[in-house]
Design an enzyme around this catalytic site. Structure first.
Site, PDB file in Angstrom:
ATOM      1  N   ASP A   1      -2.903   0.970   6.940  1.00 51.97           N
ATOM      2  CA  ASP A   1      -1.993   0.716   5.816  1.00 51.97           C
ATOM      3  C   ASP A   1      -1.472  -0.717   5.834  1.00 51.97           C
ATOM      4  O   ASP A   1      -1.217  -1.312   4.785  1.00 51.97           O
ATOM      5  CB  ASP A   1      -0.810   1.690   5.872  1.00 51.97           C
ATOM      6  CG  ASP A   1      -1.275   3.106   6.110  1.00 51.97           C
ATOM      7  OD1 ASP A   1      -1.363   3.860   5.153  1.00 51.97           O
ATOM      8  OD2 ASP A   1      -1.594   3.432   7.272  1.00 51.97           O
TER       9      ASP A   1
ATOM     10  N   ASP B   1       0.893  -1.164   0.000  1.00 50.97           N
ATOM     11  CA  ASP B   1       0.000   0.000   0.000  1.00 50.97           C
ATOM     12  C   ASP B   1       0.928   1.209   0.000  1.00 50.97           C
ATOM     13  O   ASP B   1       1.440   1.598   1.049  1.00 50.97           O
ATOM     14  CB  ASP B   1      -0.879  -0.020   1.256  1.00 50.97           C
ATOM     15  CG  ASP B   1      -1.847   1.150   1.289  1.00 50.97           C
ATOM     16  OD1 ASP B   1      -2.255   1.614   0.210  1.00 50.97           O
ATOM     17  OD2 ASP B   1      -2.187   1.611   2.395  1.00 50.97           O
TER      18      ASP B   1
ATOM     19  N   GLU C   1      -0.727  -1.237  -5.169  1.00 54.16           N
ATOM     20  CA  GLU C   1      -1.996  -0.555  -5.464  1.00 54.16           C
ATOM     21  C   GLU C   1      -1.817   0.385  -6.656  1.00 54.16           C
ATOM     22  O   GLU C   1      -0.878   1.158  -6.725  1.00 54.16           O
ATOM     23  CB  GLU C   1      -2.481   0.238  -4.239  1.00 54.16           C
ATOM     24  CG  GLU C   1      -3.859   0.833  -4.476  1.00 54.16           C
ATOM     25  CD  GLU C   1      -4.380   1.613  -3.280  1.00 54.16           C
ATOM     26  OE1 GLU C   1      -4.405   1.072  -2.171  1.00 54.16           O
ATOM     27  OE2 GLU C   1      -4.757   2.785  -3.477  1.00 54.16           O
TER      28      GLU C   1
END
Lengths: 190, 190
Positions: free
Chosen positions: A141, A7, A68
């Site tokens: 996260d 992330d 991501e």
């Protein structure tokens, strides 16, 4: 298969490693968050992010890195920093010859919760349940990084089947062409 | 001072090196464009961009790297790729302990042409004139990279003067504080 989910971010970059595969219960290997101070110069922050994920890559040797894929709907400054952090992570993988896959937030949410618009709380709850963790990963996260890794674990076989099928079809076309084309399917040449 | 200007991008990443300083005619050292194929995977493209700029950094040893600071007004996909390319360039500089400066397109245009809204043709013409080149740098990314380097050359002394002045003022305040404050300027403590 060992997956490193990322992330990306400058302030907090989540990195979650899981093991899994067809018919196997996915298992948490490690999850951590690389943090860099907001007051630090951008290039120093990128260096710290790179150093953090490189340590994880070299120590835990993932088979693939899932990052991501962002969109710039959000705050411009944040998005740029996030894109740059994602870039240095992808570079670290490329240097180690580790394949990189990109998944959008909605793909990740849909994969772990069945709902592409799930909220952070729901994603965290599902990650905790799917990995059978004694408690929820913290901060968000960390949970997001694990959700990315889980998403990849489930999407990868499907993506791979599609790739294999396409490859087979191409081979069939080549074979048909080589044979003069009489026995081959018409109009399928590339 | 030797400046490496970077016009970041995945398809074309401009890299221009110039020498210059107070009262000196700026001089072109080298300009090149790193290209990566659009069909290649993103992480491989980032690796190629990194390899290209690292070669320039190691061979020409710039004192500072000036990179374009972007905004996400444009095509989302392009902006993300550009931000990631900028990120790997900044990382390469950080690894070599080379300072990084960021300048916006309008700062660059204003610096070389006096007009923050100048078009590409005007910027290229001014870069050619300012560096006394026999012909215009081509493609536009090469000219933009040189414009960034020129912009930094002119803005840096100003930025540095401001930094030095702030530093002096802080020292003066510390000295005044150490001396009991009676002789120091009032209300200036940090």
């Amino acid at each position: 298969m060992r997956v490193l989910g990322i992330d990306p971010g400058l302030t907090r970059c989540g990195a979650g490693v899981i093991d899994g595969g067809a018919g196997l219960q996915p298992r948490l290997v490690e999850v951590l968050v690389v943090r860099t101070p907001a007051g630090q110069e951008l290039h120093r922050r990128l260096l710290a992010v790179a150093a953090g994920v490189e340590t994880v890559m070299d120590r835990l040797r993932p088979d693939v890195v899932a990052i991501e894929r962002m969109f710039s709907q959000h705050n411009v400054r944040t998005v740029m920093g996030t894109a740059q952090a994602a870039g240095v992570v992808a570079l670290a993988a490329a240097r180690r010859d580790i394949p990189v896959a990109w998944h959008t937030p909605s793909e990740v949410k849909a994969a772990v919760s069945g709902n592409g618009a799930a909220d952070k709380k729901q994603v965290t709850a599902m990650v905790t349940r799917l990995l059978r963790l004694p408690e929820a990963p913290h901060p968000a996260d960390a949970a997001d990084a694990l959700a990315l890794a889980l998403c990849h674990l489930w999407r990868a076989p499907m993506q791979q089947r599609v790739a294999v099928q396409l490859h087979r079809e191409r081979l069939a076309v080549v074979a048909a062409s080589a044979g003069g084309g009489a026995a081959g399917p018409a109009g399928r040449r590339r």
